[in-house]
Design a protein around this motif. Structure first.
Motif, PDB file in Angstrom:
ATOM      1  N   GLY A  12       1.282  20.509  12.551  1.00  0.00           N
ATOM      2  CA  GLY A  12       2.004  21.218  11.637  1.00  0.00           C
ATOM      3  C   GLY A  12       2.089  22.630  11.759  1.00  0.00           C
ATOM      4  O   GLY A  12       1.869  23.575  10.623  1.00  0.00           O
ATOM      5  N   GLY A  14       3.326  25.788  11.526  1.00  0.00           N
ATOM      6  CA  GLY A  14       4.302  26.381  10.967  1.00  0.00           C
ATOM      7  C   GLY A  14       3.886  27.842  10.757  1.00  0.00           C
ATOM      8  O   GLY A  14       3.668  28.735  11.669  1.00  0.00           O
ATOM      9  N   SER A  15       3.726  28.421   9.505  1.00  0.00           N
ATOM     10  CA  SER A  15       3.470  29.869   9.514  1.00  0.00           C
ATOM     11  C   SER A  15       2.046  29.998   9.693  1.00  0.00           C
ATOM     12  O   SER A  15       1.552  30.577  10.719  1.00  0.00           O
ATOM     13  CB  SER A  15       3.781  30.207   7.888  1.00  0.00           C
ATOM     14  N   ILE A  16       1.152  29.317   8.626  1.00  0.00           N
ATOM     15  CA  ILE A  16      -0.265  29.733   8.915  1.00  0.00           C
ATOM     16  C   ILE A  16      -0.868  29.152  10.211  1.00  0.00           C
ATOM     17  O   ILE A  16      -1.555  29.768  10.850  1.00  0.00           O
ATOM     18  CB  ILE A  16      -0.927  29.016   7.742  1.00  0.00           C
ATOM     19  N   ARG A  41       7.785  21.358  14.628  1.00  0.00           N
ATOM     20  CA  ARG A  41       9.315  20.854  14.587  1.00  0.00           C
ATOM     21  C   ARG A  41       9.896  21.363  15.890  1.00  0.00           C
ATOM     22  O   ARG A  41       9.660  22.372  16.476  1.00  0.00           O
ATOM     23  CB  ARG A  41       9.772  21.421  13.465  1.00  0.00           C
ATOM     24  N   THR A  94      -2.306  21.917   9.450  1.00  0.00           N
ATOM     25  CA  THR A  94      -1.662  23.015   8.644  1.00  0.00           C
ATOM     26  C   THR A  94      -0.457  22.797   8.229  1.00  0.00           C
ATOM     27  O   THR A  94       0.236  23.535   8.259  1.00  0.00           O
ATOM     28  CB  THR A  94      -1.634  24.155   9.905  1.00  0.00           C
ATOM     29  N   GLN A 106       0.662   9.487  11.338  1.00  0.00           N
ATOM     30  CA  GLN A 106       1.451   9.864  12.581  1.00  0.00           C
ATOM     31  C   GLN A 106       0.765  10.066  13.783  1.00  0.00           C
ATOM     32  O   GLN A 106       0.989   9.939  14.974  1.00  0.00           O
ATOM     33  CB  GLN A 106       2.561  10.723  12.282  1.00  0.00           C
ATOM     34  N   GLN A 121      -5.215  24.068   4.508  1.00  0.00           N
ATOM     35  CA  GLN A 121      -4.346  24.107   3.392  1.00  0.00           C
ATOM     36  C   GLN A 121      -4.727  24.720   2.026  1.00  0.00           C
ATOM     37  O   GLN A 121      -5.882  24.830   2.193  1.00  0.00           O
ATOM     38  CB  GLN A 121      -4.089  22.798   3.314  1.00  0.00           C
ATOM     39  N   ASN A 122      -3.872  24.736   1.210  1.00  0.00           N
ATOM     40  CA  ASN A 122      -4.238  25.289  -0.148  1.00  0.00           C
ATOM     41  C   ASN A 122      -4.449  24.054  -0.734  1.00  0.00           C
ATOM     42  O   ASN A 122      -3.890  22.873  -0.144  1.00  0.00           O
ATOM     43  CB  ASN A 122      -3.175  26.333  -0.737  1.00  0.00           C
ATOM     44  N   HIS A 146      -4.990  35.017   4.091  1.00  0.00           N
ATOM     45  CA  HIS A 146      -4.306  35.778   4.937  1.00  0.00           C
ATOM     46  C   HIS A 146      -2.940  35.200   4.692  1.00  0.00           C
ATOM     47  O   HIS A 146      -2.796  34.085   4.128  1.00  0.00           O
ATOM     48  CB  HIS A 146      -4.586  35.636   6.379  1.00  0.00           C
ATOM     49  N   GLY A 147      -1.933  36.138   4.890  1.00  0.00           N
ATOM     50  CA  GLY A 147      -0.660  35.562   4.764  1.00  0.00           C
ATOM     51  C   GLY A 147       0.274  35.315   5.882  1.00  0.00           C
ATOM     52  O   GLY A 147      -0.067  36.297   6.839  1.00  0.00           O
ATOM     53  N   ALA A 148       0.958  34.439   6.119  1.00  0.00           N
ATOM     54  CA  ALA A 148       1.910  34.283   7.372  1.00  0.00           C
ATOM     55  C   ALA A 148       3.030  33.772   6.918  1.00  0.00           C
ATOM     56  O   ALA A 148       3.082  33.288   6.094  1.00  0.00           O
ATOM     57  CB  ALA A 148       1.076  33.379   8.233  1.00  0.00           C
ATOM     58  N   LYS A 295      12.913  23.555  -1.246  1.00  0.00           N
ATOM     59  CA  LYS A 295      11.998  22.887  -0.738  1.00  0.00           C
ATOM     60  C   LYS A 295      11.281  22.221  -1.699  1.00  0.00           C
ATOM     61  O   LYS A 295      10.716  22.727  -2.660  1.00  0.00           O
ATOM     62  CB  LYS A 295      11.317  23.492   0.408  1.00  0.00           C
ATOM     63  N   GLU A 298       3.900  22.444  -3.470  1.00  0.00           N
ATOM     64  CA  GLU A 298       2.519  21.929  -3.641  1.00  0.00           C
ATOM     65  C   GLU A 298       1.906  21.544  -4.978  1.00  0.00           C
ATOM     66  O   GLU A 298       0.753  21.352  -5.286  1.00  0.00           O
ATOM     67  CB  GLU A 298       1.530  22.706  -2.809  1.00  0.00           C
TER      68      GLU A 298
HETATM   69  N1  LIG Z   1       1.899  30.775   4.858  1.00  0.00           N
HETATM   70  C1  LIG Z   1       0.645  31.308   4.363  1.00  0.00           C
HETATM   71  O1  LIG Z   1       0.696  32.623   4.062  1.00  0.00           O
HETATM   72  C2  LIG Z   1      -0.278  30.471   3.813  1.00  0.00           C
HETATM   73  C3  LIG Z   1      -1.662  31.094   3.586  1.00  0.00           C
HETATM   74  C4  LIG Z   1      -2.736  30.450   3.037  1.00  0.00           C
HETATM   75  C5  LIG Z   1      -2.713  29.228   2.928  1.00  0.00           C
HETATM   76  N2  LIG Z   1      -1.603  28.711   3.093  1.00  0.00           N
HETATM   77  C6  LIG Z   1      -1.305  26.992   3.340  1.00  0.00           C
HETATM   78  O2  LIG Z   1      -1.283  26.513   4.386  1.00  0.00           O
HETATM   79  C7  LIG Z   1      -0.481  25.228   4.311  1.00  0.00           C
HETATM   80  C8  LIG Z   1       0.727  25.391   5.220  1.00  0.00           C
HETATM   81  O3  LIG Z   1       1.442  26.280   4.694  1.00  0.00           O
HETATM   82  P1  LIG Z   1       2.660  27.116   5.334  1.00  0.00           P
HETATM   83  O4  LIG Z   1       3.232  28.176   4.849  1.00  0.00           O
HETATM   84  O5  LIG Z   1       1.933  27.342   6.933  1.00  0.00           O
HETATM   85  O6  LIG Z   1       3.710  26.163   5.703  1.00  0.00           O
HETATM   86  P2  LIG Z   1       4.843  25.735   6.869  1.00  0.00           P
HETATM   87  O7  LIG Z   1       5.469  27.167   7.375  1.00  0.00           O
HETATM   88  O8  LIG Z   1       5.844  24.945   6.036  1.00  0.00           O
HETATM   89  O9  LIG Z   1       4.269  24.842   8.131  1.00  0.00           O
HETATM   90  C9  LIG Z   1       3.980  23.599   7.931  1.00  0.00           C
HETATM   91  C10 LIG Z   1       5.066  23.156   9.257  1.00  0.00           C
HETATM   92  O10 LIG Z   1       4.439  21.847   9.346  1.00  0.00           O
HETATM   93  C11 LIG Z   1       5.786  20.950   9.795  1.00  0.00           C
HETATM   94  N3  LIG Z   1       5.261  19.573   9.785  1.00  0.00           N
HETATM   95  C12 LIG Z   1       5.058  19.036   8.706  1.00  0.00           C
HETATM   96  N4  LIG Z   1       4.831  17.646   8.881  1.00  0.00           N
HETATM   97  C13 LIG Z   1       4.704  17.646  10.155  1.00  0.00           C
HETATM   98  C14 LIG Z   1       4.591  16.358  11.321  1.00  0.00           C
HETATM   99  N5  LIG Z   1       4.222  15.230  10.858  1.00  0.00           N
HETATM  100  N6  LIG Z   1       4.492  16.855  12.652  1.00  0.00           N
HETATM  101  C15 LIG Z   1       4.934  18.114  12.963  1.00  0.00           C
HETATM  102  N7  LIG Z   1       5.144  19.079  12.145  1.00  0.00           N
HETATM  103  C16 LIG Z   1       5.172  18.768  10.962  1.00  0.00           C
HETATM  104  C17 LIG Z   1       6.697  21.677   8.677  1.00  0.00           C
HETATM  105  O11 LIG Z   1       7.951  21.228   9.190  1.00  0.00           O
HETATM  106  P3  LIG Z   1       9.329  20.786   8.033  1.00  0.00           P
HETATM  107  O12 LIG Z   1       9.158  22.377   7.097  1.00  0.00           O
HETATM  108  O13 LIG Z   1      10.164  20.495   8.845  1.00  0.00           O
HETATM  109  O14 LIG Z   1       8.348  19.783   7.197  1.00  0.00           O
HETATM  110  C18 LIG Z   1       6.435  23.213   8.838  1.00  0.00           C
HETATM  111  O15 LIG Z   1       7.081  23.448  10.247  1.00  0.00           O
HETATM  112  C19 LIG Z   1      -0.118  25.177   2.852  1.00  0.00           C
HETATM  113  O16 LIG Z   1      -1.233  24.220   2.428  1.00  0.00           O
HETATM  114  C20 LIG Z   1      -0.132  26.564   2.206  1.00  0.00           C
HETATM  115  O17 LIG Z   1      -0.381  26.468   1.075  1.00  0.00           O
HETATM  116  C21 LIG Z   1      -0.239  29.091   3.753  1.00  0.00           C
END
Ligand SMILES: NC(=O)c1ccc[n+]([C@@H]2O[C@H](COP(=O)([O-])OP(=O)(O)OC[C@H]3O[C@@H](n4cnc5c(N)ncnc54)[C@H](OP(=O)(O)O)[C@@H]3O)[C@@H](O)[C@H]2O)c1
Length: 334
Positions: A12, A14-16, A41, A94, A106, A121-122, A146-148, A295, A298
């Motif tokens: 997963g 993505g950002s973080i 993805r 993630t 999966q 994750q949060n 941290h933010g991403a 979208k 959570e």
């Molecule tokens: N971003 C931040 O700054 C931050 C900071 C601290 C904590 N967090 C926490 O970290 C977690 C992830 O957040 P994020 O912001 O990184 O989310 P995100 O950017 O949406 O990244 C998650 C990625 O995983 C992909 N994904 C989901 N299921 C998958 C699978 N089975 N196989 C492959 N890829 C898959 C998603 O694709 P789709 O979108 O197409 O489903 C997305 O690209 C959350 O719990 C969030 O609260 C985030």
């Protein structure tokens, strides 16, 4: 000097996931060269395999060409140089919390064979879901502020600097034998030091579950109310009724945590939540960003968990219940 390749994966990415994976990929070590695999993805996977990952920190770009990206298990094990007996030392989860179960199913084979499985994750209670699919003694949790942001495929921004904490989700010195715990702690400290060496200063904590609650108290006060009103974090504080509602939601969560005997210090978590909202005045919280993109959110792992636990324990959770119902209603309009 014994050379050992360290195999690290992000499911997963993505950002973080790309942020943490990117910092790890920036480490160059002769003693412990890292082998990094991202699962994500298609567009992100294609961009990384073609051009590498671009990590932007402040105004500086770091280009990382040593990450291999895949769409799924078949793509991975089918690649000629990897094969099906590959074993990750550290495999991170993630995805958003709501994708956990689907993803665990999966990626079952890779998760089962990995040495350590790390939830990044949060949310609260995420580990209880994961342990249904994985030996609970190998589950670690990371809590980070941290933010991403994945600005474009193959390009992640480090949007905010914060703390990172790591700990065992279940394993404790008093529920395992001493040598098992000692070996596990060594592995955890190895990962902690690796992340710190990569630039993400990380602290080992004995009670990471408590830390996951502490972070969620902030989310409980800010996220749903920001997402429902469209207001930025700081603007929420300027409306006295909203400010009161934010405090009420956190007080309910504190009561639930208290009845669940989560061990907190005497810190004033309502004031902490207000101070975070003030410090991040111009931020649109992540739930508001999800809603604006149409979208899923959570909510089930934030306010929704308080409702679930509160109902089981007989604690009044009306404010969190209303916020959860409203966010779910909003989601159903997408
Ligand atoms: N971003 C931040 O700054 C931050 C900071 C601290 C904590 N967090 C926490 O970290 C977690 C992830 O957040 P994020 O912001 O990184 O989310 P995100 O950017 O949406 O990244 C998650 C990625 O995983 C992909 N994904 C989901 N299921 C998958 C699978 N089975 N196989 C492959 N890829 C898959 C998603 O694709 P789709 O979108 O197409 O489903 C997305 O690209 C959350 O719990 C969030 O609260 C985030």
């Amino acid at each position: 000097m014994r050379r050992k390749v360290v195999k690290i994966g992000f499911i997963g990415a993505g950002s973080i996931g790309s942020l943490f994976g990117g910092y790890l990929a920036s480490i160059h070590s002769d003693e412990n060269p890292l082998e990094l695999s991202f699962f994500g993805r298609r567009d992100h996977v294609v961009a990384i395999n073609k051009e590498g990952l671009r990590l932007t920190v402040s105004d500086k770009d770091i280009f990382l060409k040593n990450i291999k990206a895949y769409e799924g298990v078949k793509d991975f094990t089918g690649s000629s140089e990897i094969g099906e007996f590959y074993k990750f030392d550290f495999l991170f989860l993630t995805t958003k919390a709501y994708d956990t179960e689907r993803t665990m199913i999966q990626f079952k084979s890779l998760i089962e064979s990995s040495n350590w499985f790390i939830i990044l994750q949060n949310g609260i209670g995420n580990e209880a879901l994961v342990k249904e699919y994985c030996n609970k003694n190998k589950i670690l949790r990371i809590v980070t502020s941290h933010g991403a942001l994945l600005e474009d495929y193959g390009h992640v921004f480090h949007t905010g600097v914060g703390f990172t904490k790591i700990g065992f989700a279940y394993l404790k010195p008093d529920n395992s034998n001493v040598s098992d715990y000692g070996r596990a702690e060594e592995s955890l400290l190895f990962l902690k030091n690796l992340m710190s060496a990569g630039g993400l200063q990380t602290e080992f904590v004995e009670d990471i579950i408590k830390c996951s609650w502490e972070k969620v108290f902030v989310n409980i006060g800010i996220n749903a109310i920001g997402a429902l009103t469209g207001l930025k974090n700081g603007q929420l504080l300027e409306n006295s009724s909203l400010r009161k509602l934010m405090g009420k939601a956190v007080k309910e969560a504190l009561e639930v945590a208290h009845v669940k005997q989560i061990n907190f210090s005497n810190r004033d978590y309502v004031e902490l939540m207000y101070s975070v909202a003030k410090k991040t005045y111009d931020n649109k919280n992540s739930m508001l960003q999800d809603v604006l993109k149409g979208k899923p959110t959570e909510i089930d792992f934030i306010n929704g968990r308080i409702v679930e636990f509160g109902k089981k324990l007989g604690v009044e959770v009306a404010t969190n219940e209303l916020l959860t119902v409203l966010i779910k209603g909003l989601e159903s309009s997408f």
